[in-house]
Write a protein that holds these residues in place. Sequence first.
Motif, mmCIF file in Angstrom:
data_model
loop_
_atom_site.group_PDB
_atom_site.id
_atom_site.type_symbol
_atom_site.label_atom_id
_atom_site.label_comp_id
_atom_site.label_asym_id
_atom_site.label_seq_id
_atom_site.Cartn_x
_atom_site.Cartn_y
_atom_site.Cartn_z
ATOM 1 N N SER A 115 79.329 -47.173 -24.304
ATOM 2 C CA SER A 115 80.120 -46.174 -23.579
ATOM 3 C C SER A 115 79.183 -45.126 -23.004
ATOM 4 N N THR A 116 79.413 -44.738 -21.750
ATOM 5 C CA THR A 116 78.532 -43.792 -21.085
ATOM 6 C C THR A 116 79.316 -42.606 -20.530
ATOM 7 N N GLY A 117 78.711 -41.423 -20.643
ATOM 8 C CA GLY A 117 79.255 -40.233 -20.020
ATOM 9 C C GLY A 117 80.449 -39.648 -20.741
ATOM 10 N N GLY A 118 81.134 -38.751 -20.057
ATOM 11 C CA GLY A 118 82.258 -38.015 -20.617
ATOM 12 C C GLY A 118 82.220 -36.596 -20.075
ATOM 13 N N ASP A 119 82.767 -35.656 -20.842
ATOM 14 C CA ASP A 119 82.754 -34.261 -20.394
ATOM 15 C C ASP A 119 82.092 -33.387 -21.446
ATOM 16 N N LYS A 120 81.848 -32.137 -21.088
ATOM 17 C CA LYS A 120 81.246 -31.126 -21.970
ATOM 18 C C LYS A 120 79.970 -31.644 -22.629
ATOM 19 N N ASP A 121 79.956 -31.822 -23.945
ATOM 20 C CA ASP A 121 78.742 -32.291 -24.610
ATOM 21 C C ASP A 121 78.516 -33.790 -24.436
ATOM 22 N N GLY A 122 79.422 -34.471 -23.718
ATOM 23 C CA GLY A 122 79.273 -35.911 -23.514
ATOM 24 C C GLY A 122 78.862 -36.302 -22.108
ATOM 25 N N PHE A 123 78.545 -35.333 -21.258
ATOM 26 C CA PHE A 123 78.206 -35.628 -19.861
ATOM 27 C C PHE A 123 77.127 -36.707 -19.735
ATOM 28 N N ARG A 124 76.097 -36.625 -20.577
ATOM 29 C CA ARG A 124 74.947 -37.528 -20.452
ATOM 30 C C ARG A 124 74.800 -38.443 -21.667
ATOM 31 N N ALA A 125 75.865 -38.607 -22.403
ATOM 32 C CA ALA A 125 75.796 -39.379 -23.642
ATOM 33 C C ALA A 125 75.889 -40.884 -23.391
ATOM 34 N N ASP B 129 80.842 -47.289 -37.047
ATOM 35 C CA ASP B 129 81.281 -46.153 -36.257
ATOM 36 C C ASP B 129 80.341 -45.994 -35.068
ATOM 37 N N PHE B 130 80.733 -45.136 -34.156
ATOM 38 C CA PHE B 130 79.905 -44.894 -32.977
ATOM 39 C C PHE B 130 78.570 -44.269 -33.373
ATOM 40 N N GLU B 131 77.510 -44.785 -32.765
ATOM 41 C CA GLU B 131 76.218 -44.128 -32.764
ATOM 42 C C GLU B 131 75.991 -43.625 -31.348
ATOM 43 N N GLU B 132 75.207 -42.567 -31.181
ATOM 44 C CA GLU B 132 75.054 -42.070 -29.824
ATOM 45 C C GLU B 132 73.745 -41.312 -29.619
ATOM 46 N N ASN B 133 73.367 -41.252 -28.356
ATOM 47 C CA ASN B 133 72.304 -40.385 -27.871
ATOM 48 C C ASN B 133 72.955 -39.475 -26.835
ATOM 49 N N ALA B 134 73.128 -38.212 -27.191
ATOM 50 C CA ALA B 134 73.903 -37.298 -26.354
ATOM 51 C C ALA B 134 73.166 -36.876 -25.082
ATOM 52 N N ARG B 135 71.870 -37.171 -24.973
ATOM 53 C CA ARG B 135 71.088 -36.768 -23.791
ATOM 54 C C ARG B 135 70.366 -37.959 -23.194
ATOM 55 N N ALA B 136 70.984 -39.099 -23.159
ATOM 56 C CA ALA B 136 70.299 -40.323 -22.732
ATOM 57 C C ALA B 136 70.251 -40.491 -21.222
ATOM 58 N N LEU B 137 71.265 -40.004 -20.513
ATOM 59 C CA LEU B 137 71.384 -40.278 -19.093
ATOM 60 C C LEU B 137 70.636 -39.262 -18.239
ATOM 61 N N PHE B 138 70.304 -39.664 -17.035
ATOM 62 C CA PHE B 138 69.590 -38.793 -16.105
ATOM 63 C C PHE B 138 70.516 -37.731 -15.529
ATOM 64 N N ALA B 139 71.737 -38.136 -15.181
ATOM 65 C CA ALA B 139 72.693 -37.232 -14.523
ATOM 66 C C ALA B 139 73.985 -37.166 -15.323
ATOM 67 N N ASN B 140 74.777 -36.132 -15.058
ATOM 68 C CA ASN B 140 76.098 -36.040 -15.670
ATOM 69 C C ASN B 140 76.975 -37.177 -15.153
ATOM 70 N N ARG B 141 77.632 -37.889 -16.054
ATOM 71 C CA ARG B 141 78.482 -39.020 -15.673
ATOM 72 C C ARG B 141 79.904 -38.764 -16.164
ATOM 73 N N TRP B 142 80.653 -38.049 -15.355
ATOM 74 C CA TRP B 142 82.061 -37.739 -15.623
ATOM 75 C C TRP B 142 82.872 -38.405 -14.528
ATOM 76 N N TYR B 143 83.726 -39.359 -14.875
ATOM 77 C CA TYR B 143 84.466 -40.215 -13.933
ATOM 78 C C TYR B 143 83.526 -41.193 -13.215
ATOM 79 N N ALA B 144 82.573 -41.751 -13.936
ATOM 80 C CA ALA B 144 81.659 -42.745 -13.372
ATOM 81 C C ALA B 144 82.168 -44.153 -13.676
ATOM 82 N N THR B 145 81.583 -45.132 -13.016
ATOM 83 C CA THR B 145 81.907 -46.541 -13.256
ATOM 84 C C THR B 145 80.688 -47.246 -13.826
ATOM 85 N N GLN B 146 80.919 -48.053 -14.842
ATOM 86 C CA GLN B 146 79.860 -48.824 -15.499
ATOM 87 C C GLN B 146 80.117 -50.308 -15.265
#
Length: 630
Positions: A200-210, A221-238
């Motif tokens: 799962s990629t992106g989201g809002d607030k603290d999940g923009f780049r997760a 359970d979910f594991e995550e890297n909250a700062r993995a992406l280059f840009a904020n991905r809110w309403y993106a397509t994967q």
Amino acid sequence: MRISSTTNLLKSLVVLSLLFYYATGDEVSPHTVSRYRRSNPTHRSQNNGHEPGATKTAGSKGKKGAFGGTRFGFLFGNNRQQPTDETEEELEINEIATTKYRGSWKIDSENAGVSAMHVQLMPNNKAVWFDSTSNGLSEIQNNPPLCKPRFGGRNTDPPQDCTAHGVEYDIETAQVRPLKVGSSPWCSSGGLGQNGNLVSTGGDKDGFRAVRNLNPCPNCDFEENARALFANRWYATQHTLEDGSFIVVGGRNAFNYEIVPSDSLQFTPKMIELALLEDTTDDGGRENNLYPFVNLLPDGNLFVFANYKSIVLNPNTGETIRNLPDLPGGSRNYPASGMSALLPINLDIDENSVPKVEVLICGGNTREAYTFSDLQQPKRTFLPALKDCGKLNLNKENAKWEIEQMPSRRVMGDMLLLPTGDVLMINGAQAGTSAWDAADIPNLTPVLYSPKKKKGKRFQELAPTTIPRMYHSVSVVLPNGQILVAGSNTNAFYKMEKYNDDFRFPTELRVEKFSPPYLDPALEKYRLEILEEQSNKQLKYGGEFNVAIGQTKGKIKKSNVKVTMYSPPFTTHGYSMNQRLLILKVKEVANRHISVVAPPSGTLAPPGHYLLFVVHRGVPSQGMWVHIAQ
């Protein structure tokens, strides 16, 4: 001579206007706020003949690439016979079983605890869904307990949020296991990785780049890297690429894309600009190009559609290979939120032929609709949703959109590929747009679209539900052929009657299952059984594999058998990402064994897990999970 030409032109315009008028009947008028209660589930309004206007379209420019009309480049060769509309409409209707059954609905769970905004079917037959950690409390507690400061919700709610915002739903027993969600995945994207894991990629607030990862195991359970992406991905397509990695396209104010591995949370991000996204962003906060439609094509390039424009894109270089014609009529992406799918690709063809590749886009709303439904609040007006569908043949160099009319208007609906190769349109509304409380008139009636039938006979309305599935609702094709339907939350936090909340549509926690017409009990005699222990589940590209079937009455004719391979999508906000259905080449049907040829490469079937169905006389078997790799 000029007068005669002008007269003829005027006559032609009058005729076209009349044809347009009669083709777009069953109108819905723009209207203002109303309320929904369960005692009035249909919530319909009369129409006043309002018709959304067409929008102007801009010309296209750019280079022409190898994906042009007469060949698919390296994959299929350059000297193969191209499909024609005539041959494609010759469906194998030899002995397709017919039925007047329009389907049926049942409640599978009265309360799943979390309203499904995003959903993914996992290879362990669990449906994983989640909402947001930034919009108040859910209706199920974390187990084991876990509490964080509450964001959003009622002022009277506890300051600590101890509720779960994701669940794993057993599609057979309806049992629910709470999942711990870290950063907010609201309006995120996702898909199945090569190993059956949910990425799962992106989201809002603290999940923009997760980037989040969930493995299909009993206590994961979910594991995550909250700062993995280059840009904020809110309403993106994967979307999955041919090597199993993911491309993440767009998002709010992100006119670019990046590549994400499917098996690691640690990687070096790289961003590539995509001018199409900036060019198609409508001003004044309307946008209309979020959650762009993306599909992998048989030559490894991508079809990318935003708002009303589309291109063929080389994902490795960012080069626009081909500009495609504009789709007239309005906007198709969030918040106008139409539906789209790559139609089934038939590989059961002659070796010297090329499979037809078509994309279907339906519904949405005008480019101005969001201004009226959300931006001018508290006064809201819900413009009628679009009623048209556009189909584009991507094989043809100069193809034009073929326009058809749905039986009813639809915005925020889901478009699912069924095991048979038909298309199901389900959920959504008949007026307004996506966003909180920005739509009205639930579209309760699913529609079956049969792409192989002749134009004018492709749509069939099915049995309606009684539960509105509005903004933030989802649907899933299950291995048994049923459709799981969940979610619907048009409110900024969970609003329900038990809290005496004020709402037009409640936050919906009930889960339904819909049985399409092919599950008519009268057709059960045609339903074949896959013997999984005697069948091949690990597939190699281009290799033959065996599917064993159970005891049957009489001989099974090869002409009545179709084997399909389905990629279960990640569905949110009316778009099913990574969805594709392949009709595989059947070499032989004999002695209760079916010899099948796997797809030739990752451009047709990226590595990973798929559901495989044997369709006999139009009735699909129970699906079997298979995995394909090099």
